[in-house]
Design a protein around this motif. Structure first.
Motif, PDB file in Angstrom:
ATOM      1  N   UNK A 214      36.828  26.746  50.825  1.00 21.85           N
ATOM      2  CA  UNK A 214      35.652  26.937  50.579  1.00 21.85           C
ATOM      3  C   UNK A 214      35.485  28.475  49.853  1.00 21.85           C
ATOM      4  N   UNK A 215      34.898  28.995  48.806  1.00 25.33           N
ATOM      5  CA  UNK A 215      34.866  30.273  48.492  1.00 25.33           C
ATOM      6  C   UNK A 215      35.904  30.314  47.259  1.00 25.33           C
ATOM      7  N   UNK A 216      35.945  31.330  46.682  1.00 23.68           N
ATOM      8  CA  UNK A 216      37.185  31.721  45.658  1.00 23.68           C
ATOM      9  C   UNK A 216      37.720  32.748  46.010  1.00 23.68           C
ATOM     10  N   UNK A 217      38.939  32.933  45.623  1.00 23.93           N
ATOM     11  CA  UNK A 217      39.864  33.991  45.660  1.00 23.93           C
ATOM     12  C   UNK A 217      39.668  35.154  44.809  1.00 23.93           C
ATOM     13  N   UNK A 218      39.579  36.263  45.412  1.00 26.17           N
ATOM     14  CA  UNK A 218      39.137  37.533  44.417  1.00 26.17           C
ATOM     15  C   UNK A 218      40.698  38.266  44.030  1.00 26.17           C
ATOM     16  N   UNK A 219      41.681  37.285  44.282  1.00 23.87           N
ATOM     17  CA  UNK A 219      43.313  38.081  44.002  1.00 23.87           C
ATOM     18  C   UNK A 219      43.961  36.774  43.590  1.00 23.87           C
ATOM     19  N   UNK A 220      45.432  37.239  43.311  1.00 29.53           N
ATOM     20  CA  UNK A 220      46.355  36.117  42.903  1.00 29.53           C
ATOM     21  C   UNK A 220      46.871  35.818  44.152  1.00 29.53           C
ATOM     22  N   UNK A 221      47.632  34.597  44.002  1.00 28.19           N
ATOM     23  CA  UNK A 221      48.296  34.171  45.089  1.00 28.19           C
ATOM     24  C   UNK A 221      49.649  35.117  45.782  1.00 28.19           C
TER      25      UNK A 221
END
Length: 238
Positions: A214-221
């Motif tokens: 749920x939602x979206x990351x604002x960074x990379x893995x």
DNA sequence: CGGGTTTGACCGGCGC
DNA sequence: GCGCCGGTCAAACCCG
């Protein structure tokens, strides 16, 4: 702590090296080495894919918890949910029903693409973008809690937590009604990143793990260094 | 000691 | 309005 997909996961009869590739306009392909590519388009909605294995999941790393901002009147896209998957869980039943009843926000349930090379249950990944505003649009209260876009998929795995490249912190566990397996709630540990995921096992088939982002990351893995991930094979550009 | 997990309590949405 | 239930909180606990 984070069982990696490469060590804890049962690989029995699963397709080797499935790949999930980006296609233009948010559609994407799911393909396994010896399978014809399957194409999913948010515009054709409602495709339930049964292909792949945990390997495919790990390859999704970095791209799963995101959905495009502008699809549907509520930013929602639904990529597949078959009626048989709508069990007791909120994910499959409640939200789905709302989506179906909601004011034209999503389409529910659809075809089932399965590759039976290794038996019907052998290869499984179900990709599902769940509706945000599938909730009833009439009765919209001013201070409605904004639901992040959801994205879920199903894999056959011994371990519950699949390594998707991000670091998660568990913040809750709950036994949901009519299920014997508890649902676990995780939150991305990255500061300012509000992505959450929940993990549960299917009531019908405990071998299957349902992961919902749920939602979206604002960074990379966080640990994208491990096992090379050719850009062509990973990105799901929403 | 810091970071993660566990777990009971609490909250809020929803159906009746 | 009430009760149910899913989701979240947070204190206690665990572990390296």
């Amino acid at each position: 702590m984070f069982p990696s997909t490469s060590n804890g996961v049962m690989n029995q009869g699963l397709v080797e090296n499935p790949e999930i590739m980006a296609t233009s306009h948010m559609g994407f392909n799911l393909q396994a080495s010896h399978l014809p590519p399957l194409t999913f388009s948010p515009y054709s909605l409602s495709k339930t894919c049964t292909v792949g294995g945990e390997d495919a999941v790990s390859r999704l790393r970095g791209s799963l918890p995101s959905l495009p901002p502008d699809h549907g009147d509520d930013g929602s896209v639904r990529l597949g949910q078959s009626s048989t998957q709508r069990s007791s869980s909120d994910l499959w039943s409640r939200t789905g029903d709302r989506a179906a009843n909601g004011k034209g926000s999503s389409v529910v349930a659809g075809e089932n693409y399965s590759n039976n090379k290794n038996g019907p249950a052998a290869n499984n990944i179900i990709i599902d973008g769940l509706s945000v505003g599938a909730m009833r649009m009439k009765k919209v209260k001013v201070r409605r809690k904004v639901r992040e876009p959801r994205f879920c998929f199903k894999t056959m795995s011994e371990v519950d937590v699949l390594d998707d490249g991000y670091k998660w912190r568990k913040y809750g566990q709950k036994v949901v009604k009519n299920t014997q397996h508890p649902r676990s709630y995780y939150r991305c540990t990255q500061e300012n990143c509000r992505v959450k995921k929940r993990i549960e096992r299917m009531a019908e088939d405990p071998r299957m793990v349902i992961t919902t982002y749920e939602g979206r990351h604002v960074h990379s893995p966080s640990h994208a260094e491990e096992d090379s991930q050719p850009s062509s094979e990973v990105a799901l550009f929403w």
